[in-house]
Scaffold this motif. Structure first.
Motif, PDB file in Angstrom:
ATOM      1  N   LEU A 101       0.827  -1.201   0.000  1.00 58.52           N
ATOM      2  CA  LEU A 101       0.000   0.000   0.000  1.00 58.52           C
ATOM      3  C   LEU A 101       0.869   1.261   0.000  1.00 58.52           C
ATOM      4  O   LEU A 101       0.580   2.228  -0.716  1.00 58.52           O
ATOM      5  CB  LEU A 101      -0.945  -0.005   1.197  1.00 58.52           C
ATOM      6  CG  LEU A 101      -2.052  -1.057   1.167  1.00 58.52           C
ATOM      7  CD1 LEU A 101      -2.835  -1.048   2.474  1.00 58.52           C
ATOM      8  CD2 LEU A 101      -2.981  -0.821  -0.016  1.00 58.52           C
ATOM      9  N   GLU A 102       1.938   1.250   0.812  1.00 57.79           N
ATOM     10  CA  GLU A 102       2.840   2.405   0.845  1.00 57.79           C
ATOM     11  C   GLU A 102       3.490   2.633  -0.515  1.00 57.79           C
ATOM     12  O   GLU A 102       3.556   3.767  -1.000  1.00 57.79           O
ATOM     13  CB  GLU A 102       3.926   2.195   1.906  1.00 57.79           C
ATOM     14  CG  GLU A 102       3.429   2.261   3.331  1.00 57.79           C
ATOM     15  CD  GLU A 102       4.513   1.904   4.347  1.00 57.79           C
ATOM     16  OE1 GLU A 102       5.682   1.709   3.944  1.00 57.79           O
ATOM     17  OE2 GLU A 102       4.184   1.823   5.539  1.00 57.79           O
ATOM     18  N   LEU A 103       3.971   1.547  -1.127  1.00 58.56           N
ATOM     19  CA  LEU A 103       4.611   1.687  -2.436  1.00 58.56           C
ATOM     20  C   LEU A 103       3.624   2.175  -3.491  1.00 58.56           C
ATOM     21  O   LEU A 103       3.972   2.968  -4.373  1.00 58.56           O
ATOM     22  CB  LEU A 103       5.234   0.358  -2.865  1.00 58.56           C
ATOM     23  CG  LEU A 103       6.480  -0.076  -2.101  1.00 58.56           C
ATOM     24  CD1 LEU A 103       6.917  -1.473  -2.525  1.00 58.56           C
ATOM     25  CD2 LEU A 103       7.611   0.921  -2.336  1.00 58.56           C
ATOM     26  N   ILE A 106       3.207   5.892  -2.939  1.00 57.19           N
ATOM     27  CA  ILE A 106       4.395   6.608  -3.418  1.00 57.19           C
ATOM     28  C   ILE A 106       4.411   6.658  -4.937  1.00 57.19           C
ATOM     29  O   ILE A 106       4.667   7.711  -5.542  1.00 57.19           O
ATOM     30  CB  ILE A 106       5.679   5.944  -2.865  1.00 57.19           C
ATOM     31  CG1 ILE A 106       5.779   6.150  -1.357  1.00 57.19           C
ATOM     32  CG2 ILE A 106       6.917   6.483  -3.556  1.00 57.19           C
ATOM     33  CD1 ILE A 106       6.879   5.348  -0.686  1.00 57.19           C
ATOM     34  N   ALA A 107       4.103   5.527  -5.572  1.00 63.55           N
ATOM     35  CA  ALA A 107       4.090   5.477  -7.032  1.00 63.55           C
ATOM     36  C   ALA A 107       3.011   6.395  -7.596  1.00 63.55           C
ATOM     37  O   ALA A 107       3.234   7.084  -8.602  1.00 63.55           O
ATOM     38  CB  ALA A 107       3.872   4.049  -7.501  1.00 63.55           C
ATOM     39  N   ASP A 113       3.148  13.747  -9.941  1.00 64.90           N
ATOM     40  CA  ASP A 113       4.180  14.774 -10.076  1.00 64.90           C
ATOM     41  C   ASP A 113       4.757  14.781 -11.485  1.00 64.90           C
ATOM     42  O   ASP A 113       4.990  15.839 -12.070  1.00 64.90           O
ATOM     43  CB  ASP A 113       5.306  14.557  -9.054  1.00 64.90           C
ATOM     44  CG  ASP A 113       4.857  14.815  -7.630  1.00 64.90           C
ATOM     45  OD1 ASP A 113       3.797  15.454  -7.437  1.00 64.90           O
ATOM     46  OD2 ASP A 113       5.568  14.370  -6.698  1.00 64.90           O
ATOM     47  N   TRP A 114       5.002  13.580 -12.030  1.00 65.36           N
ATOM     48  CA  TRP A 114       5.571  13.501 -13.379  1.00 65.36           C
ATOM     49  C   TRP A 114       4.608  14.097 -14.393  1.00 65.36           C
ATOM     50  O   TRP A 114       5.020  14.848 -15.274  1.00 65.36           O
ATOM     51  CB  TRP A 114       5.878  12.044 -13.738  1.00 65.36           C
ATOM     52  CG  TRP A 114       6.539  11.931 -15.068  1.00 65.36           C
ATOM     53  CD1 TRP A 114       7.861  12.045 -15.341  1.00 65.36           C
ATOM     54  CD2 TRP A 114       5.889  11.700 -16.326  1.00 65.36           C
ATOM     55  NE1 TRP A 114       8.086  11.902 -16.680  1.00 65.36           N
ATOM     56  CE2 TRP A 114       6.890  11.686 -17.323  1.00 65.36           C
ATOM     57  CE3 TRP A 114       4.568  11.510 -16.709  1.00 65.36           C
ATOM     58  CZ2 TRP A 114       6.603  11.497 -18.661  1.00 65.36           C
ATOM     59  CZ3 TRP A 114       4.287  11.324 -18.042  1.00 65.36           C
ATOM     60  CH2 TRP A 114       5.293  11.317 -19.004  1.00 65.36           C
TER      61      TRP A 114
END
Length: 190
Positions: A101-103, A106-107, A113-114
């Motif tokens: 879930l954290e990854l 973050i992704a 952002d990208w």
């Protein structure tokens, strides 16, 4: 030569055949003493398995019935280890789900952002291209005789550093610079 104890005239005797004959003689009376065991037909999922002939087991020694899982007693240490292993695996599974879930979060943030940076870059490039087009159109109207080579020189990149793998354009560059400094009028055929 018979003095050396070599008797090659006697036929060879198979030791395995001798052993088997002796065992059959000893076990010959046991068949009468042992009563055949009653054979039960196992039932699996309501279907009876085909019955086996009692002749199939003739001469075979009776084997002890297989132990069930419930009948076996598991040692205390193995039972404790099994319970601890289950707990450890469950804990690792929970940690893995948390990390997943954290990854994912973050992704997701990095992807957002990208896309934001990509949109900004595209917007800047569009604005720069519009300004360059406006400037080019404004200068196009200011066409004066003798300034053709200056306009051409503005469109060319005179950076002497060539990228690796690109063609050598130094000769063309020197000719355009020479024509810019000493313009030769271009005659219109019209």
């Amino acid at each position: 030569m018979s003095g050396f104890g070599d008797n090659f005239d006697q036929p060879e005797v198979d030791p395995a055949a001798e052993f088997l004959a002796r065992e059959q003689d000893e076990l010959a009376g046991l068949e009468d003493e042992v009563k055949p065991a009653a054979i039960t037909v196992p039932v699996i999922n309501g279907d009876a398995l085909p019955a086996l002939q009692t002749d199939d087991f003739r001469g075979a020694s009776p084997s002890p019935p297989p132990q069930r899982q419930e009948d076996r007693v598991e040692p205390e240490k193995i039972r404790k280890w099994r319970e601890e292993q289950v707990k450890r695996l469950e804990e690792k599974d929970r940690e893995e789900e948390k990390k997943k879930l954290e990854l994912r979060e973050i992704a997701k943030k990095e992807l957002e952002d990208w896309y934001k940076n990509h949109e900004e870059t595209i917007a800047k490039t569009k604005a720069a291209n519009r300004n360059a087009e406006k400037q080019f159109v404004a200068e196009d109207n200011d066409l004066e005789p003798g300034t053709e080579w200056e306009r051409i020189a503005k469109l060319c990149d005179f950076n002497p550093k060539a990228k690796q793998g690109s063609k050598d354009v130094s000769r063309m560059r020197s000719i355009i610079l020479q024509m810019k400094q000493n313009p030769v009028p271009i005659k219109n055929k019209a």
